[in-house]
Design an enzyme around this catalytic site. Structure first.
Site, PDB file in Angstrom:
ATOM      1  N   GLY A 186       0.818  -1.217   0.000  1.00 24.80           N
ATOM      2  CA  GLY A 186       0.000   0.000   0.000  1.00 24.80           C
ATOM      3  C   GLY A 186       0.845   1.257   0.000  1.00 24.80           C
ATOM      4  CB  CYS A 187       3.784   2.216   2.008  1.00 19.37           C
ATOM      5  SG  CYS A 187       2.925   2.000   3.593  1.00 19.37           S
ATOM      6  CB  THR A 188       5.071   0.266  -2.888  1.00 18.07           C
ATOM      7  OG1 THR A 188       6.010  -0.213  -1.910  1.00 18.07           O
ATOM      8  CG2 THR A 188       5.735   0.330  -4.249  1.00 18.07           C
TER       9      THR A 188
END
Length: 158
Positions: free
Chosen positions: A44-46
């Site tokens: 998700g952060c990527t």
């Protein structure tokens, strides 16, 4: 006490990728996006970072600086930035001072266990250092477009 929309955001100093010292006061005159994510190099952060990366020219046109923040080490942030070719700085907030300022450390549940972690959140600070918008408990899909629209509207208003 959490920061409220319309209120000035306290100045903060943090170390970012490229061994850059970042202070909010040094960015006056520009809108600033401070987005918090739980952990570097996770899916998700990527995706979220990639969305900010891909829209950076539009944020630049809206006089808006992007800063990503997590509790990861500076080395992990450097690796994350390099691997994903991010065109903005990531702050290593291992002492949680910036996280605390924005009140994003929350009790979270994962696999039935509770732990304290970063709630995915984004803050838009205007060129005078006041909080213009906040998004808490962010869902990644479509989020960056919403933030960009707010930054563009803010830039047009000034």
């Amino acid at each position: 006490m959490p920061i409220e929309v319309g209120q000035p955001v306290a100045d903060f100093a943090a170390t970012a990728t490229g061994d850059t010292a970042v202070t909010l006061s040094a960015l006056r005159g520009k809108n600033v996006i401070v987005y918090f994510y739980p952990k570097a190099s996770t899916p998700g952060c990527t995706t979220e970072g990639g969305d900010f990366r891909d829209r950076k020219p539009a944020f630049d046109a809206a006089n808006t600086v992007i800063l990503g923040v997590s509790r990861d080490s500076l080395r992990a942030q450097e690796n994350f930035k390099a691997k994903q070719d991010f065109n903005f700085d990531l702050i290593s907030d291992q002492d949680e001072s910036v996280c605390t300022l924005f009140d994003v450390i929350k009790l979270k549940k994962m696999y039935g266990k509770e732990h304290l972690g970063i709630e995915r959140s984004t803050f838009l600070i205007d060129k005078d250092g006041k909080l213009a918008n906040e998004w808490r408990g962010v869902k990644v899909t479509g989020h960056v477009d919403e933030v960009l629209a707010a930054a563009e509207a803010l830039n047009a208003a000034h």
